[in-house]
Design a protein around this motif. Structure first.
Motif, short mmCIF file in Angstrom:
data_model
loop_
_atom_site.label_atom_id
_atom_site.label_comp_id
_atom_site.label_asym_id
_atom_site.label_seq_id
_atom_site.Cartn_x
_atom_site.Cartn_y
_atom_site.Cartn_z
N SER A 41 -2.82 -5.53 2.72
CA SER A 41 -2.03 -5.95 3.89
C SER A 41 -0.54 -6.00 3.59
O SER A 41 0.25 -6.36 4.47
CB SER A 41 -2.52 -7.30 4.41
OG SER A 41 -2.44 -8.28 3.39
N THR A 42 -0.15 -5.65 2.36
CA THR A 42 1.26 -5.61 1.99
C THR A 42 1.54 -4.36 1.17
O THR A 42 0.61 -3.74 0.63
CB THR A 42 1.68 -6.84 1.15
OG1 THR A 42 1.02 -6.77 -0.12
CG2 THR A 42 1.36 -8.15 1.85
N TYR A 43 2.80 -4.02 1.06
CA TYR A 43 3.18 -2.87 0.25
C TYR A 43 2.82 -3.11 -1.21
O TYR A 43 2.32 -2.22 -1.90
CB TYR A 43 4.69 -2.60 0.39
CG TYR A 43 5.17 -1.45 -0.45
CD1 TYR A 43 4.85 -0.14 -0.12
CD2 TYR A 43 5.93 -1.67 -1.60
CE1 TYR A 43 5.27 0.92 -0.89
CE2 TYR A 43 6.36 -0.61 -2.38
CZ TYR A 43 6.03 0.68 -2.02
OH TYR A 43 6.45 1.72 -2.80
N LYS A 44 3.05 -4.31 -1.68
CA LYS A 44 2.72 -4.65 -3.07
C LYS A 44 1.23 -4.46 -3.34
O LYS A 44 0.84 -3.93 -4.38
CB LYS A 44 3.15 -6.09 -3.37
CG LYS A 44 3.06 -6.49 -4.81
CD LYS A 44 3.64 -7.87 -5.03
CE LYS A 44 3.59 -8.25 -6.49
NZ LYS A 44 4.22 -9.53 -6.76
N GLU A 45 0.39 -4.86 -2.41
CA GLU A 45 -1.06 -4.67 -2.56
C GLU A 45 -1.42 -3.19 -2.54
O GLU A 45 -2.31 -2.75 -3.28
CB GLU A 45 -1.82 -5.40 -1.45
CG GLU A 45 -1.76 -6.91 -1.56
CD GLU A 45 -2.40 -7.61 -0.37
OE1 GLU A 45 -2.50 -8.84 -0.42
OE2 GLU A 45 -2.78 -6.95 0.62
#
Length: 74
Positions: A41-45
């Motif tokens: 759900s995030t760019y980091k993920e």
């Protein structure tokens, strides 16, 4: 213009020395999307998922090598 040296052996200009920036022309928002079943759900993920599955995550972009292409060094 700036890609010229990487594409052509002999060009008649130096993109660093022969030109100056006079201002931005366009601003384009960059959006990363994924299928609903993708467990991020995030760019980091997303980067963590891609790094955990080398060669197992595919991306698509608007061109052969646009400015928005994700880099493998994320």
């Amino acid at each position: 213009m700036t890609a010229g040296p990487a594409v052509f052996k002999n060009i008649s200009y130096d993109p660093v020395k022969d030109f100056i920036a006079i201002g931005p022309i366009q601003s384009v928002p960059i959006v990363l999307t994924a299928a609903p079943q993708t467990p991020v759900s995030t760019y980091k993920e997303f980067v963590a998922l891609a790094n955990s599955k080398p060669g197992g995550v595919s991306i698509a972009s608007a061109g052969a090598a646009p400015r928005t292409t994700l880099r493998s060094s994320c």
